[in-house]
Structure formats: C-alpha cells, structure tokens
Design an enzyme around this catalytic site. Sequence first.
Site, short mmCIF file in Angstrom:
data_model
loop_
_atom_site.label_atom_id
_atom_site.label_comp_id
_atom_site.label_asym_id
_atom_site.label_seq_id
_atom_site.Cartn_x
_atom_site.Cartn_y
_atom_site.Cartn_z
N GLU A 85 -75.98 8.53 92.13
CA GLU A 85 -74.94 9.23 92.87
C GLU A 85 -73.59 9.18 92.17
O GLU A 85 -72.80 10.12 92.27
CB GLU A 85 -74.81 8.63 94.27
CG GLU A 85 -76.03 8.83 95.15
CD GLU A 85 -76.13 10.25 95.67
OE1 GLU A 85 -75.19 10.70 96.34
OE2 GLU A 85 -77.14 10.91 95.39
N ASP A 103 -71.37 21.82 96.03
CA ASP A 103 -72.79 21.94 96.39
C ASP A 103 -72.97 22.62 97.74
O ASP A 103 -74.07 22.64 98.29
CB ASP A 103 -73.46 20.56 96.41
CG ASP A 103 -72.87 19.64 97.46
OD1 ASP A 103 -71.81 19.98 98.04
OD2 ASP A 103 -73.46 18.57 97.72
N THR A 108 -67.80 15.35 99.71
CA THR A 108 -68.77 14.27 99.64
C THR A 108 -67.99 12.97 99.47
O THR A 108 -67.09 12.90 98.63
CB THR A 108 -69.73 14.46 98.45
OG1 THR A 108 -70.46 15.67 98.64
CG2 THR A 108 -70.69 13.31 98.33
#
Length: 300
Positions: A85, A103, A108
Amino acid sequence: MKRAGCLALSFLAVAPLATVAVFLLSPDGKSDDSPALPSSSAQPYDESRSAAERRADDKLIAGLPAGLAAPAKKELAQQLVASAENSTLDWRGQYGYIEDIDDGQGYTAGIIGFCTGTHDLLTLVERYTKAHPDNGLARYLPALRKVDGSDSHEGLDPGFTAAWKAEAGKAEFRTVQNEERDRVYFDPAVRLAKLDGLGTLGQFVYYDAMVLHGPGTGPSGFYGLREAALKEADTPSQGGSEKAFLDIFLDLRREAMKEKNPDRDTTRIDTAQRRFLYDGNLSLKTPLTWQVYGETFKVP
C-alpha cells in the site's frame, strides 16, 4: 512508490444499506451441523444467525491456533500490507497519510487506505467524533456524507487533508484507526479464513483481499471473489487442498485487478503471496523476503 490504487468498491454500490450494516457489524459464522460454510451465497453471514450458532463459531475458533491473530503475525501482516500500500514496512508511519491516487475513490488515507468514496472513512470519522466530539475532522462530516460513494472533494478542500494529518498526531485517532481496521477488515477476514480451514498464510491472503477489494458482495469484492473460488475448489474445511484453493483464489484476485486496469501492478500477489504459497510457507514463517513494485522487502 505510493499505493498502486485501491480496488475497494463503494459499500453503497455493491449492496443495500441493510447488507452494508451486516458486514460492518456482524461476524461470519457456521453452525455445528453445517458443512463448513455455505458454498453458494456471495455474502457474509447476516444478523439472522442465532446466538447458539455464533457460540458454536466462537467455540470452534477458540480451539484453533491464533494464526494471524497472534501479535507477532499480526504485526507481520501490517508490514506486508504496508509494503504493497505504501512501499514501506513502517505501517505505523501511515496514520497521517492522505492523498487522492486517482482511482475513483476520492481521498485514500490512514493505515489501511480508508477512502472518502467507499464509506469506511466516513464511518471512521463518525465513530471518532462520537467519542471525541471536538476533533478537527468533525466539521467535515456533512461533506463526507455528501461525497460518500463518489470521487468528489466537494466540501473537503482545501482543509480536510491538513485536518487529517493533524488528528493523526493524536493517540486517540490512531487508536480509532486500529479499531476500524480490525472491525471492518482484519477480524472478519481472519475469522472466515479460520472457518474455511485456512492456516496463517491463507488468513493473510483473505485479509489482504479484504483490504484491497473491499468487503463487497459484487464479483470483484472480497465475498464475491471467495464465492467464485468456492465454485472451483473446496476449502480445507470441506476436505479440499489448502494450496489448491488459495492458488485459485489468488488467480481470481489477480483477474479482478487486471479487469479494473489491464496495466495494474499485481506483484503483491505474484512475487509476494504466491511466492509464499509455492514455497509451502502456509504458516507464514519468518524470515520472509518478497518483492512489490520491483522493490525487495525483508522481515527477519
């Protein structure tokens, strides 16, 4: 390299709200007289499970090795996820991480990639605010509810990212991130893997899939992928081969990643989890060496 892109589908897009509440709040389970787990329902067990059935689940799991839930293995799991990640083993350094990685899931953030577009970040902030009403993220709750399920930043810019980073300096916010990671991703994945008869590696494979694909019931969500794997192979608790089942599950995960983006890097599977599987390391013993995005990571 920062995050290759989160596949977690919006909870609101893959299931009705009642179902969303189920797999955020309910453990998976099996009754004493059921043949392991059902092989034809792409969803977690729901709230209709009786107290007796859940006690049977708990009794079964209590008699099993700790597996990935053992402190040292859980630490290893966080390092493995962080390597994929955030390209680091320092997962504790990611509480304040936040960016839009383009994305389609908005921002995020945090140790597990909570997203403004996939409901989990909203739930995190709501729970944090309930315990700590005066936190610096509370004023963004109306905007977070509005953008949930989209990639929009409306009402969040320009101050939300700075507020997130500031809260990450507080032990209370780090604790809530840990709790949400466990409640939504780690605990359900490990529990279901144990009921499927999977060892420590298999438990990690489920956990990583839950993190990357999200606990969705669609074809590219965790439960949908597990359902597809069950159509091709039996789990160990159903008498099947652990290695064969995991190999198929990883194949399906890889296909889902490529279907979303043909250029998607899949090394978290190809040169990490698949390597452990082919080495026969079903207990995820250390030392471990693996590659993600061409970078080599080692845990002694």
